[in-house]
Write an enzyme that holds these catalytic residues in place. Sequence first.
Site, PDB file in Angstrom:
ATOM      1  N   GLY A 181      -7.660   1.211  -0.042  1.00  0.00           N
ATOM      2  CA  GLY A 181      -7.163   0.131   0.321  1.00  0.00           C
ATOM      3  C   GLY A 181      -7.197  -0.474   1.452  1.00  0.00           C
ATOM      4  O   GLY A 181      -8.453  -0.122   2.173  1.00  0.00           O
ATOM      5  N   ASP A 206       8.832   0.584  -2.257  1.00  0.00           N
ATOM      6  CA  ASP A 206       7.738  -0.171  -2.848  1.00  0.00           C
ATOM      7  C   ASP A 206       7.175   0.477  -4.449  1.00  0.00           C
ATOM      8  O   ASP A 206       5.855   0.942  -4.579  1.00  0.00           O
ATOM      9  CB  ASP A 206       6.351   0.015  -2.081  1.00  0.00           C
TER      10      ASP A 206
END
Length: 438
Positions: A26, A139
């Site tokens: 990421g 999230d």
Amino acid sequence: MAERSRDGHPTVLHGRYELGRMLGHGTFAKVYHARNLQTGKSVAMKVVGKDKVIKVGMMEQIKREISVMKMVEHPNIVELHEVMASKSKIYFSMELVRGGELFAKIAKGRLREDVARVYFQQLISAIGFCHSRGVYHRDLKPENLLLDEDGNLKVTDFGLSAFTDHLKQDGLLHTTCGTPAYVAPEVIGKKGYDGAKADLWSCGVILYVLLAGFLPFQDDNIVAMYRKIYRGDFKCPPWFSPEARRLITKLLDPNPSSRITISKIMDSSWFKKSVPKTVRTKEEMEFDAFNGEEDGNNGGKSKQPETLNAFHIISLSEGFDLSPLFEEKKRDEEEELRFATTRPASSVISRLEEVAKAGKFSVKKSETKVRMQGQESGRKGKLGIAAEIFAVTPSFLVVEVKKDNGDTLEYKQFCSKELRPALKDLVWTSPAGTSTIA
């Protein structure tokens, strides 16, 4: 100096982990396959560069992720084994989840309702557990839901999570975060929001996506999409069952104060529909297999409690507890309740049956053992309790009660509110006047 791989990481980390191929990356982290050299077990090693994190002021977020993951141990949450650091990197050794993202499954098309239900049940179980510990994920989206090789769901990526001590004086959270299509309207509104209610909105979007194969709120223009989210402006496709439609409408309620709660979700007819056999827990299967009498060669004779020898008695005694020499777990981690009684085993068993009946537990028993299992699923599945009776002499017994399955907090509450008071008069009191319930 440690031998290094092509991208500069030591191939052996801290002398404990052998780093292998990269599994994914990421913005701030790379994840590698790694092997624990002591146990030979495979893990996922998340590697975060300290400089990158400090530069964007994310050190707090990393610390938060570590403390949150230590607080939330649950079968549907990715487990954090340990955290290590070098001068330039932070290393997270985590459970390796091999089945990929749930997102990849939906990308192939919508799921059947019974399949979606199983994932949603596991998601709600995990999120309910987090909320009971004062942790809010913030999230939730299919990319943060992984699947293990048995197809069980595992929630990951607690980097944006918050916990109770992040609440402002008004008792609300104030940081806008999350992924736009999954974010609750009150989070976008910037007036402060309840983390639990915001997570449930995201769960509603996830359930919709599982059943539909597409998002409930879509627009190329982000402002137009936010408007739809604010109004709760979405339509259910015609193949949604009436119960699924009702539940999603209650989850995607733009007003957080009237949005459905976790206990109401678990009580809804859609959620409670039969769980396929494949997702029955090992503990439930063991409970069903417990036929009340392990010794098949009993010839119909009543089985006497097992007699304890001197070594057992010493190891049961609080003052001479030798069990730590042989067991890794401490007494308080074992969640044991132990007491002595001069009453017959049958009295102890019938009292345990009464407690089970009052607490809506299913019971299986033999002359020396009782297994109780809650009928309703708690934060970590159904609460299971096992009791076993040992004889010190024919008229002096020791009863040992243990948590067999489920959430420790729920077990401890059940012991203090139900079990201990119900067993009080059975407990043997020493001549000095002190009872021996441990």
